[in-house]
Design a protein around this motif. Structure first.
Motif, PDB file in Angstrom:
ATOM      1  N   ASN A 118     -36.069 132.178 127.515  1.00 37.69           N
ATOM      2  CA  ASN A 118     -36.478 133.137 126.489  1.00 37.69           C
ATOM      3  C   ASN A 118     -37.969 133.441 126.433  1.00 37.69           C
ATOM      4  OD1 ASN A 118     -33.976 133.780 124.723  1.00 37.69           O
ATOM      5  ND2 ASN A 118     -33.887 131.569 124.945  1.00 37.69           N
ATOM      6  N   LEU A 119     -38.799 132.544 126.919  1.00 38.47           N
ATOM      7  CA  LEU A 119     -40.247 132.733 126.779  1.00 38.47           C
ATOM      8  C   LEU A 119     -40.916 132.993 128.121  1.00 38.47           C
ATOM      9  CD1 LEU A 119     -41.141 129.958 124.156  1.00 38.47           C
ATOM     10  CD2 LEU A 119     -40.553 132.366 123.767  1.00 38.47           C
ATOM     11  N   LYS A 120     -41.775 134.004 128.141  1.00 38.38           N
ATOM     12  CA  LYS A 120     -42.523 134.364 129.341  1.00 38.38           C
ATOM     13  C   LYS A 120     -44.019 134.194 129.056  1.00 38.38           C
ATOM     14  CE  LYS A 120     -38.563 135.514 131.032  1.00 38.38           C
ATOM     15  NZ  LYS A 120     -37.867 134.545 131.921  1.00 38.38           N
ATOM     16  N   PHE A 121     -44.591 133.171 129.669  1.00 35.82           N
ATOM     17  CA  PHE A 121     -45.997 132.878 129.440  1.00 35.82           C
ATOM     18  C   PHE A 121     -46.921 133.623 130.401  1.00 35.82           C
ATOM     19  CE2 PHE A 121     -43.896 129.298 127.492  1.00 35.82           C
ATOM     20  CZ  PHE A 121     -44.681 129.000 126.387  1.00 35.82           C
ATOM     21  N   GLY A 122     -46.361 134.169 131.461  1.00 34.92           N
ATOM     22  CA  GLY A 122     -47.203 134.760 132.485  1.00 34.92           C
ATOM     23  C   GLY A 122     -47.545 133.710 133.527  1.00 34.92           C
ATOM     24  N   LYS A 123     -48.009 134.161 134.667  1.00 36.53           N
ATOM     25  CA  LYS A 123     -48.308 133.245 135.755  1.00 36.53           C
ATOM     26  C   LYS A 123     -49.578 132.454 135.473  1.00 36.53           C
ATOM     27  CE  LYS A 123     -46.036 135.856 139.438  1.00 36.53           C
ATOM     28  NZ  LYS A 123     -46.214 136.508 140.768  1.00 36.53           N
ATOM     29  N   MET A 124     -49.511 131.183 135.806  1.00 39.37           N
ATOM     30  CA  MET A 124     -50.679 130.325 135.653  1.00 39.37           C
ATOM     31  C   MET A 124     -51.624 130.552 136.826  1.00 39.37           C
ATOM     32  SD  MET A 124     -49.100 126.707 134.303  1.00 39.37           S
ATOM     33  CE  MET A 124     -50.732 125.982 134.249  1.00 39.37           C
ATOM     34  N   VAL A 125     -52.897 130.686 136.496  1.00 37.76           N
ATOM     35  CA  VAL A 125     -53.924 130.835 137.521  1.00 37.76           C
ATOM     36  C   VAL A 125     -54.574 129.474 137.727  1.00 37.76           C
ATOM     37  CG1 VAL A 125     -56.081 131.960 138.169  1.00 37.76           C
ATOM     38  CG2 VAL A 125     -54.333 133.231 136.896  1.00 37.76           C
ATOM     39  N   VAL A 126     -54.424 128.943 138.920  1.00 37.42           N
ATOM     40  CA  VAL A 126     -54.988 127.625 139.220  1.00 37.42           C
ATOM     41  C   VAL A 126     -56.161 127.797 140.175  1.00 37.42           C
ATOM     42  CG1 VAL A 126     -54.529 125.317 140.130  1.00 37.42           C
ATOM     43  CG2 VAL A 126     -52.710 126.577 138.939  1.00 37.42           C
ATOM     44  N   GLU A 127     -57.340 127.570 139.662  1.00 37.28           N
ATOM     45  CA  GLU A 127     -58.541 127.707 140.474  1.00 37.28           C
ATOM     46  C   GLU A 127     -58.918 126.361 141.083  1.00 37.28           C
ATOM     47  OE1 GLU A 127     -61.536 129.307 137.974  1.00 37.28           O
ATOM     48  OE2 GLU A 127     -60.570 131.271 137.764  1.00 37.28           O
ATOM     49  N   GLU A 128     -59.422 126.413 142.289  1.00 38.94           N
ATOM     50  CA  GLU A 128     -59.851 125.186 142.949  1.00 38.94           C
ATOM     51  C   GLU A 128     -61.063 124.613 142.226  1.00 38.94           C
ATOM     52  OE1 GLU A 128     -61.235 123.548 147.368  1.00 38.94           O
ATOM     53  OE2 GLU A 128     -60.869 125.691 147.033  1.00 38.94           O
ATOM     54  N   LYS A 129     -60.986 123.344 141.891  1.00 39.16           N
ATOM     55  CA  LYS A 129     -62.086 122.705 141.186  1.00 39.16           C
ATOM     56  C   LYS A 129     -63.224 122.412 142.159  1.00 39.16           C
ATOM     57  CE  LYS A 129     -59.165 120.594 137.647  1.00 39.16           C
ATOM     58  NZ  LYS A 129     -59.606 121.528 136.595  1.00 39.16           N
ATOM     59  N   HIS A 130     -64.439 122.523 141.636  1.00 39.53           N
ATOM     60  CA  HIS A 130     -65.622 122.281 142.459  1.00 39.53           C
ATOM     61  C   HIS A 130     -66.185 120.901 142.147  1.00 39.53           C
ATOM     62  CE1 HIS A 130     -69.510 122.679 144.368  1.00 39.53           C
ATOM     63  NE2 HIS A 130     -70.103 122.470 143.206  1.00 39.53           N
ATOM     64  N   PRO A 131     -66.098 119.970 143.072  1.00 37.85           N
ATOM     65  CA  PRO A 131     -66.689 118.644 142.823  1.00 37.85           C
ATOM     66  C   PRO A 131     -68.203 118.730 142.875  1.00 37.85           C
ATOM     67  CG  PRO A 131     -65.871 118.780 145.067  1.00 37.85           C
ATOM     68  CD  PRO A 131     -65.474 120.074 144.404  1.00 37.85           C
ATOM     69  N   LEU A 132     -68.842 118.099 141.897  1.00 44.50           N
ATOM     70  CA  LEU A 132     -70.305 118.122 141.875  1.00 44.50           C
ATOM     71  C   LEU A 132     -70.874 117.383 143.076  1.00 44.50           C
ATOM     72  CD1 LEU A 132     -71.185 117.352 138.128  1.00 44.50           C
ATOM     73  CD2 LEU A 132     -71.404 119.537 139.313  1.00 44.50           C
ATOM     74  N   THR A 133     -71.857 117.971 143.676  1.00 43.25           N
ATOM     75  CA  THR A 133     -72.585 117.268 144.727  1.00 43.25           C
ATOM     76  C   THR A 133     -73.574 116.314 144.062  1.00 43.25           C
ATOM     77  OG1 THR A 133     -74.371 118.895 144.834  1.00 43.25           O
ATOM     78  CG2 THR A 133     -72.418 119.295 146.215  1.00 43.25           C
ATOM     79  N   TYR A 134     -74.096 115.387 144.826  1.00 45.85           N
ATOM     80  CA  TYR A 134     -75.090 114.449 144.285  1.00 45.85           C
ATOM     81  C   TYR A 134     -76.291 115.216 143.753  1.00 45.85           C
ATOM     82  CZ  TYR A 134     -78.595 110.776 144.051  1.00 45.85           C
ATOM     83  OH  TYR A 134     -79.585 109.922 143.622  1.00 45.85           O
ATOM     84  N   GLY A 158     -71.086 109.409 134.716  1.00 45.52           N
ATOM     85  CA  GLY A 158     -70.962 109.592 136.151  1.00 45.52           C
ATOM     86  C   GLY A 158     -70.778 108.284 136.896  1.00 45.52           C
ATOM     87  N   SER A 159     -71.397 107.235 136.402  1.00 45.22           N
ATOM     88  CA  SER A 159     -71.350 105.943 137.072  1.00 45.22           C
ATOM     89  C   SER A 159     -70.052 105.194 136.810  1.00 45.22           C
ATOM     90  CB  SER A 159     -72.535 105.083 136.621  1.00 45.22           C
ATOM     91  OG  SER A 159     -72.464 103.791 137.152  1.00 45.22           O
ATOM     92  N   SER A 160     -69.542 105.295 135.590  1.00 43.55           N
ATOM     93  CA  SER A 160     -68.388 104.484 135.180  1.00 43.55           C
ATOM     94  C   SER A 160     -67.049 105.204 135.271  1.00 43.55           C
ATOM     95  CB  SER A 160     -68.583 104.012 133.737  1.00 43.55           C
ATOM     96  OG  SER A 160     -68.542 105.125 132.850  1.00 43.55           O
ATOM     97  N   GLY A 161     -67.079 106.541 135.225  1.00 39.63           N
ATOM     98  CA  GLY A 161     -65.825 107.294 135.216  1.00 39.63           C
ATOM     99  C   GLY A 161     -65.187 107.374 133.845  1.00 39.63           C
ATOM    100  N   MET A 162     -65.901 106.971 132.796  1.00 38.01           N
ATOM    101  CA  MET A 162     -65.352 107.065 131.444  1.00 38.01           C
ATOM    102  C   MET A 162     -65.279 108.510 130.983  1.00 38.01           C
ATOM    103  SD  MET A 162     -66.819 103.983 129.042  1.00 38.01           S
ATOM    104  CE  MET A 162     -68.546 104.348 129.353  1.00 38.01           C
ATOM    105  N   ARG A 163     -64.344 108.789 130.076  1.00 40.08           N
ATOM    106  CA  ARG A 163     -64.315 110.072 129.381  1.00 40.08           C
ATOM    107  C   ARG A 163     -65.412 110.049 128.320  1.00 40.08           C
ATOM    108  NH1 ARG A 163     -58.875 108.471 129.879  1.00 40.08           N
ATOM    109  NH2 ARG A 163     -57.594 109.930 131.107  1.00 40.08           N
TER     110      ARG A 163
END
Length: 213
Positions: A118-134, A158-163
């Motif tokens: 019953n529900l049409k959300f439309g197509k999801m756009v998935v963009e490639e994530k850009h990993p930060l360089t050093y 950045g060092s610990s990976g914590m949110r």
């Protein structure tokens, strides 16, 4: 006649029920409900979300098929309204996921197969994530040279990976200095998954951490 044990299920009651969930989860659910409330205000003159829910429950009591048709028509209108406001399909899907629990609590149940049909959300756009360089990471942290506490926060992330939500709720008692590197014991109650874990910060970051204690 209603039993004296029966309690009306309300917005306030819902959030009392989920009060043990992570604060970020509760916030996201509140924002999703607020979005639906805004839709109702804009499209159903003089009505509130509570009015819509009560009317749906009345329709459900009298005609289950009409209830399903009406419910999914409203939800599709809400999806289209968000699309017209420029919201991404993925954003609306996430909001709907957060709404389902609230609607279920209020007596409005949605079935996965019915949603699919019953529900049409439309197509999801998935963009490639850009990993930060050093170099990019250092550029960000160096921009806060004049704000040592903020710079320390970003370096610890950045060092610990914590949110960031975890880092902001860490207390001094969660830090263990008895190892070669500072160990952080992240309590289960502040993690998104409700599972405690440990992590470490690099030697490079240690000096800034000590300065903030």
């Amino acid at each position: 006649m209603s039993s004296f044990l029966t309690k009306k299920r309300t917005y306030e009651g819902y959030f009392r029920r989920i009060s043990n969930e992570p604060e970020s989860t509760q916030h996201n659910k509140k924002m999703a409900i607020k979005n639906l409330e805004n839709f109702v205000t804009e499209n159903y003159d003089g009505k509130t979300l509570d009015n819509i829910i009560e009317e749906l429950l009345l329709v459900k009591k009298n005609d289950s098929l009409e209830f399903e048709n009406t419910l999914y028509d409203i939800l599709q209108e809400w999806i289209n309204w968000n699309a017209g406001a420029g919201k991404k399909s993925s954003t609306t899907r996430t909001m709907f996921s957060n709404l389902r629990g609230y609607l279920y609590y209020r007596g409005i149940k949605t079935d996965q197969q019915d949603i699919k049909e019953n529900l049409k959300f439309g197509k999801m756009v998935v963009e490639e994530k850009h990993p930060l360089t050093y170099e990019e990471y250092r550029s960000i942290t160096n921009a806060y040279n004049r704000n040592p506490s903020r710079q320390a926060l970003f370096l610890v992330l950045g060092s610990s990976g914590m949110r960031i939500g975890e880092a902001l709720r860490i207390k001094k008692k969660d830090l263990d200095f008895s190892h070669s590197r500072i160990r952080i014991n992240i309590p289960a109650e502040i993690t998104k998954t409700r599972k405690g874990r440990t992590t470490y910060v690099s030697k490079e970051v240690e000096a800034l951490v000590y300065q903030q204690l």
